[in-house]
Design a protein around this motif. Sequence first.
Motif, mmCIF file in Angstrom:
data_model
loop_
_atom_site.group_PDB
_atom_site.id
_atom_site.type_symbol
_atom_site.label_atom_id
_atom_site.label_comp_id
_atom_site.label_asym_id
_atom_site.label_seq_id
_atom_site.Cartn_x
_atom_site.Cartn_y
_atom_site.Cartn_z
ATOM 1 N N ASP A 45 -1.508 7.909 -4.940
ATOM 2 C CA ASP A 45 -2.770 8.256 -4.278
ATOM 3 C C ASP A 45 -3.984 7.680 -4.991
ATOM 4 O O ASP A 45 -4.884 7.104 -4.367
ATOM 5 N N VAL A 46 -4.026 7.819 -6.320
ATOM 6 C CA VAL A 46 -5.189 7.342 -7.078
ATOM 7 C C VAL A 46 -5.289 5.828 -6.995
ATOM 8 O O VAL A 46 -6.376 5.266 -6.812
ATOM 9 N N ASP A 47 -4.162 5.124 -7.127
ATOM 10 C CA ASP A 47 -4.186 3.656 -7.036
ATOM 11 C C ASP A 47 -4.659 3.200 -5.664
ATOM 12 O O ASP A 47 -5.413 2.225 -5.543
ATOM 13 N N TYR A 48 -4.222 3.914 -4.625
ATOM 14 C CA TYR A 48 -4.640 3.539 -3.266
ATOM 15 C C TYR A 48 -6.143 3.744 -3.103
ATOM 16 O O TYR A 48 -6.836 2.918 -2.514
ATOM 17 N N GLN A 71 0.825 -1.203 0.000
ATOM 18 C CA GLN A 71 0.000 0.000 0.000
ATOM 19 C C GLN A 71 0.864 1.260 0.000
ATOM 20 O O GLN A 71 0.528 2.255 -0.653
ATOM 21 N N ALA A 72 1.960 1.225 0.742
ATOM 22 C CA ALA A 72 2.837 2.401 0.812
ATOM 23 C C ALA A 72 3.451 2.728 -0.542
ATOM 24 O O ALA A 72 3.794 3.876 -0.813
ATOM 25 N N ALA A 73 3.581 1.712 -1.406
ATOM 26 C CA ALA A 73 4.184 1.940 -2.722
ATOM 27 C C ALA A 73 3.195 2.500 -3.732
ATOM 28 O O ALA A 73 3.602 2.917 -4.821
ATOM 29 N N ASP A 85 6.788 12.975 -1.650
ATOM 30 C CA ASP A 85 5.692 13.912 -1.920
ATOM 31 C C ASP A 85 4.442 13.587 -1.127
ATOM 32 O O ASP A 85 3.388 14.163 -1.360
ATOM 33 N N TRP A 86 4.550 12.673 -0.166
ATOM 34 C CA TRP A 86 3.376 12.183 0.552
ATOM 35 C C TRP A 86 3.365 12.661 2.002
ATOM 36 O O TRP A 86 2.427 13.293 2.469
#
Length: 592
Positions: A56-59, A51-53, A219-220
């Motif tokens: 944003d949209v994929d998550y 999940q960390a990889a 960037d997160w």
Amino acid sequence: MIDERFVLDLDAFGPDGNRITPKQYSRLLGRARWLDSRGHLLIEAVYTPEQAALEDVDYYVDYLLTNHREGLLAFCFREEPSDEDVREALLNSFAAVREIADGASDLSSWRAKYFFSTSSYERRVTESSGILGGGDLQTIYRGLTRVPSTSRRCYGAIGPRIIDLLEQDGLDAEEEALIRGCAYTTAVVHANFYVAQKLAFEQRSGVLEDAVHVRLDDDWQAGGIWRAERVEDADHYSLKTLPATLPLGLGYSETAGVAAADVELAVAAPELGASQLSFTGYLTKRDRALGRLQLTPEAAAALAPGDVDVRLVHDSNRDGMSVERDGNHLYGIEWPWSCHPGIVLRCNIESGMSVVKVRTEPAVPPIRIDGAELRFQTNEAVYRHEMGLEELTAAEKRSAPSLTELIHCAFRTGGRDRDGARELTLSELASIVLGPAWRPGDTRSIAEALAAMGLERDGAAYVWRARVTRRTRVADRSLLEAYGEARPGRRLARIVHRHSVPMHLRRLRGKHKRPHPDKVRTYGDARRQYGMHGVLIEELPPGYTWVEPHERGGAGEELTMSQLDAAFDGDEEESAEEIDASVRDQNALVDP
């Protein structure tokens, strides 16, 4: 596990999107119990390495498919779509929205993710003496470019720097408004965009005039983390050729070491020469679905800017393809069907660092895992994880305690007393439930279970109260079992725990002491049908009826409040004399 600041947008679904009034909202912020004084939700967030990889949209797409799959985008399909069909439709819809925003004349964006009004940004920068205006943004930028004399590199987070800048002399109402609610998000995006613009001008050669290289590293987290490094030999500094806004995650690699790259299913190897870098990866289901190759941070940093090609050597295939690069990932790879999850990928970056050669190796003899024959070198742990072979059998799952039950037990046995309640932090819970060797990524399931339980928070501590009231959800099996566990002999435990009940006789009480005629007529056939011939007496005795075999308890059974009250009311418990009398009655009804 990381600390995160979530911003609530109360107007995201329009002016009627929620029912909270301004007065209620102000009172909620004043209490600072769930939201802080700025309307932000501060939590300890836990993500798996996979999940960390994700972007944003994929998550978000993963979240929608996991939690809201039923009926999702149903209007787009004539037939029931597969998960991959829905995933592709969602990604295409988000891409369409991004394309529309990109084409808007008065919109700028930070990394094509966060769009904002160009005119509002320019007004902020022009007002050099305004709060968070051009002067303050310049101060933040200069702070990011300074490296302490005792260090070679340092890191700076945009979000905390904005708050620290405003809090230097205490916050007045105007300053508070600029970092409250969604205004904080706007300030963070504007600050990052300003830094990127300044670097595009002042770092054109790849290095600033004072021999410092500044680049976005993450960037997160914390609104964006920037990395500044002293450069000893600018002519041979490899990072200067990469875009300054391309996050490489070097800070994570430096603190976690090379072994930490294993969580990305990619393991770095030393450089083989001046023109080649080698690393090993393992294919996952998600990699196949997205046409993706995961790179190590070292490999991502070594790739030359511009176009990247991938040459895949697998079985008898020799395929070359142009791919798109996004951070530590390459997209656009057409994996052959025989590239199964867990297959070992030997990767080299060569030809001027613009070509990634990926090859698989045959396994001689073939590898066998749970009946499957795999013809290529495979990481068995990754294969089992991706194919779901680590799961317990249904019988093992039913007999094992649930995570929620373990959490209840941890609070009862290890929680600190707090005015009749118990409290523990997430770290303390992890040590009790998982043991002292737990890792940060292991606590996500515990955090999710705590969220589902709806426990109160007091800072980092979760507060647990051992009580059931009429406002408690009686269908919550895990909560009920927390009490049934303590007194296994009580009726609640018998209600909650799933078990089979054979055909038996029940005494009729109250006014209705005569069995229904149908019960009398079908009693003999029921004895034979349910294997009670020779066990129960031949004829149904007066004052009794018979009950069909069935199962009780489990997550699917709803309890009435009267059942719950009876289970917990000490006056309703049978005395020893009543139990003995009941046993004598049942023995008398057994066919000798």
